[in-house]
Design an enzyme around this catalytic site. Structure first.
Site, PDB file in Angstrom:
ATOM      1  N   CYS A 153      -3.966   8.629   8.931  1.00  0.00           N
ATOM      2  CA  CYS A 153      -3.609   8.698   9.829  1.00  0.00           C
ATOM      3  C   CYS A 153      -4.053   8.894  10.733  1.00  0.00           C
ATOM      4  O   CYS A 153      -4.291   8.531  11.912  1.00  0.00           O
ATOM      5  CB  CYS A 153      -2.565   8.886   9.870  1.00  0.00           C
TER       6      CYS A 153
ATOM      7  N   LYS B 218      -5.052  16.013   1.406  1.00  0.00           N
ATOM      8  CA  LYS B 218      -3.880  16.920   0.945  1.00  0.00           C
ATOM      9  C   LYS B 218      -3.102  17.393  -0.946  1.00  0.00           C
ATOM     10  O   LYS B 218      -3.556  16.056  -1.591  1.00  0.00           O
ATOM     11  CB  LYS B 218      -2.218  16.520   2.005  1.00  0.00           C
TER      12      LYS B 218
ATOM     13  N   GLU C 282       6.376   4.026  10.702  1.00  0.00           N
ATOM     14  CA  GLU C 282       6.854   4.654   9.691  1.00  0.00           C
ATOM     15  C   GLU C 282       6.293   6.154   9.891  1.00  0.00           C
ATOM     16  O   GLU C 282       4.996   6.154  10.021  1.00  0.00           O
ATOM     17  CB  GLU C 282       6.560   4.128   8.486  1.00  0.00           C
TER      18      GLU C 282
ATOM     19  N   GLY D  86       0.566  -1.344   0.030  1.00  0.00           N
ATOM     20  CA  GLY D  86       0.301  -0.033   0.574  1.00  0.00           C
ATOM     21  C   GLY D  86       0.218   1.214  -0.240  1.00  0.00           C
ATOM     22  O   GLY D  86       1.639   1.949  -0.916  1.00  0.00           O
TER      23      GLY D  86
ATOM     24  N   VAL E  92       0.295  -4.061   5.844  1.00  0.00           N
ATOM     25  CA  VAL E  92      -0.730  -4.206   6.041  1.00  0.00           C
ATOM     26  C   VAL E  92      -2.045  -3.159   6.165  1.00  0.00           C
ATOM     27  O   VAL E  92      -0.631  -2.611   7.939  1.00  0.00           O
ATOM     28  CB  VAL E  92      -1.600  -5.525   6.370  1.00  0.00           C
TER      29      VAL E  92
ATOM     30  N   PHE F 263       0.459  14.411  18.354  1.00  0.00           N
ATOM     31  CA  PHE F 263       0.553  15.695  18.806  1.00  0.00           C
ATOM     32  C   PHE F 263      -0.050  16.235  17.137  1.00  0.00           C
ATOM     33  O   PHE F 263       0.697  17.604  17.509  1.00  0.00           O
ATOM     34  CB  PHE F 263       1.923  15.674  18.436  1.00  0.00           C
TER      35      PHE F 263
END
Ligand code: NAD
Ligand code: UDX
EC number: 1.1.1.22
Length: 465
Positions: A277, A340, A162, A12, A91, A227
């Site tokens: 995320c 974005k 990552e 991905g 994954v 954060f």
């Protein structure tokens, strides 16, 4: 330990670019990226590099250089596991949509499937690397599965989250602020840490490769995203005060960003953060805090999400109230659908929620995005199940030309900060719109003076001036 073959399960947005860069920088290592999604693998193998499943600036030339040399994309998961000394698990770990923790906890079923498959296939010792973002202490579950099924070979588990951001993935991978590797401090754990460190050291300065214990590494990833998202929600919360008081959020951001303790980055007010995320990882953090009975901690982080939802809602509310309290039958043009710029990814994009609200007010929406295809846009809306897919197709049109998308529109809304939007011929857009012609700049990228000179009624997020 000499590493000759590595593989990555999951081709991905993370697995593909990460492994492409490792392959480019380590020509002495064979890198195989595997996935159960045949279409995705076929796209990674496509002769035409424009068809790669992930759009990232600079990625095509890296794939071109390494593919077929020491970078391979395949659906043969078992074979790749068997051949590799190191196996990355990359994954998806989406928010659970069922059962306990629904809507908050991370769904680890794909991770567990990988662990069981690795255990079943492995006949030699392996290093298993968590590349996916995972709740703290997931390594314990993976270890238990690996050690209690399969052929009882030795597995060493590392956490190597990552930190790349989409749109800048290649640069982030080539020049990371840091690489984080968590492992055990046993002799075998140290050996595994060294093996992975040595791979990154082919191009990352050693002082930027940080090693910690596994739990710190797992938790650092969730903390970093919390954060970062909190900064966006903080600036967005201030943007609303700016609009009420005549202050300008860009000026405020500059003023506070010059304080070296605060710093200038990640202070851009927007229509709300998106991406696969931030929301998922904060919800996961909130769930973890609650599961330890830390309700105040959970409430604190949950507020970051609530402000983000509010920011999206208030943007669509403003469009409705400015257009004389009704958008029914009016054409509203969305410039941008991606979460974005410089990515074709639309996961959790603010555009989806804003569109959904406006469609519920019976607006007619036209969308232009340089990289997102119509199929994806309709699938994003259909997924919400607010209305039938037929209604979504009737109410929303996707255009391949921005000027066509703006033709006869009552209002243009900027949802993504694509650079090309700034250099459009705004006079031409104005001439072909209904009057008064409104622009709602949800990214604060256009020139207010210039647009007002042309005749637009211009609203910029966070500007009360
Ligand atoms: P993605 O959905 O783009 O890719 C995941 C891939 O894994 C899919 O192609 C899927 O088919 C494959 N897969 C799932 N189960 C499999 C199995 N059992 N065997 C083989 N393949 C399988 O996800 P992504 O954006 O690359 O994210 C992956 C992980 O990395 C997530 O945990 C995410 O939180 C984390 N992460 C993502 C980003 C980002 O910017 N997207 C950045 C940092 C970390
Ligand atoms: C994020 C993290 O930055 C990255 O480290 C992690 O590995 C994955 O999650 P990503 O979601 O790809 O990366 O992009 P990011 O640049 O962080 O932007 C996230 C969202 O916040 C976007 O919708 C973006 O437009 C928005 N954003 C970001 C703002 O609204 N203002 C800002 O100042 C920065």
């Amino acid at each position: 330990m000499k590493i000759k073959n590595i593989c990555c399960i999951g081709a991905g947005y993370v697995g593909g670019p990460t492994m492409a860069v490792i392959a480019q920088k380590c020509p002495h290592i064979n890198v195989t990226v595997v996935d159960i999604n045949e279409d995705r693998i076929a796209a990674w193998n496509d002769e035409n590099l424009d068809n790669l499943p992930v759009f990232e600036p600079g990625l095509d030339s890296i794939v071109k250089e390494a593919r077929g040399r020491n970078l391979f994309f395949s659906t043969e998961v078992d074979k790749a596991i068997d051949n590799s000394e190191i196996i990355f698990i990359s994954v998806n770990t989406p928010t659970k949509t069922y059962g306990k923790g629904k809507g908050m906890a991370a769904d680890l079923k794909y991770i567990e499937l990988c662990a069981r498959q690795i255990a079943r296939v492995s006949k030699q010792d392996k290093i298993v690397v968590e590349k996916s973002t995972l709740p703290v202490r997931t390594a314990a579950a993976i270890k238990s599965i690996l050690n209690n099924t399969g052929h009882h070979v030795h597995f060493e588990i590392l956490s190597n989250p990552e930190f790349l951001a989409e749109g800048t993935a290649v640069n982030d991978l080539l020049m990371p602020d840091r690489v984080l590797i968590g492992g055990e401090s046993t002799p075998k754990g140290k050996e595994a840490l060294k093996a992975l460190t040595d791979i990154y050291a082919n191009w990352v300065p050693r002082e930027k490769i940080l090693t910690t214990n596994v739990w710190s590494s797992e938790l650092s990833k969730l903390t970093a995203n919390a954060f970062l998202a909190q900064r966006v929600s903080s600036i967005n919360a201030m943007s609303e005060i700016c609009e009420k008081t005549g202050a300008d959020i860009n000026e405020v951001a500059k003023a506070i960003g010059m304080d070296s303790r605060i710093g200038p980055k990640f202070l851009k007010a927007s229509v709300g953060f998106g991406g696969s995320c931030f929301q998922k990882d904060i919800l996961n953090l909130v769930y973890i805090a609650k599961s330890y009975g830390l309700d105040e901690v959970a409430d604190y982080w949950e507020q970051v999400i609530l402000i983000n939802e509010h920011q999206k809602q208030r943007f669509s509310d403003l469009i409705v109230s400015t257009l004389y309290n009704t958008v029914s039958g009016k054409k509203i043009t969305f410039l941008g659908w991606a979460f974005k710029k410089d990515t074709n990814d639309t996961r959790e994009s603010a555009a989806i929620k804003v569109a959904d609200s406006l469609l519920s007010e019976q607006a007619k929406i036209s969308v232009y995005d340089p990289k997102v295809v119509a199929k994806q846009i309709y699938s994003d809306l259909d997924y919400l199940k607010t209305r039938s897919s037929e209604e979504n197709r009737n109410l929303l049109q996707v255009h391949k030309d921005p000027y066509e998308a703006c033709n006869q529109s009552h209002s243009v809304a900027i949802l993504t900060e694509w650079d090309e939007f700034v250099s459009y011929d705004w006079q031409r857009i104005y001439d072909n719109m209904q009057k008064p012609a409104f622009v709602f700049d949800g990214r604060g990228i256009l020139n207010k003076t210039e647009l007002e000179r042309i005749g637009f009624v211009y609203y910029k997020i966070g500007s009360g001036a």
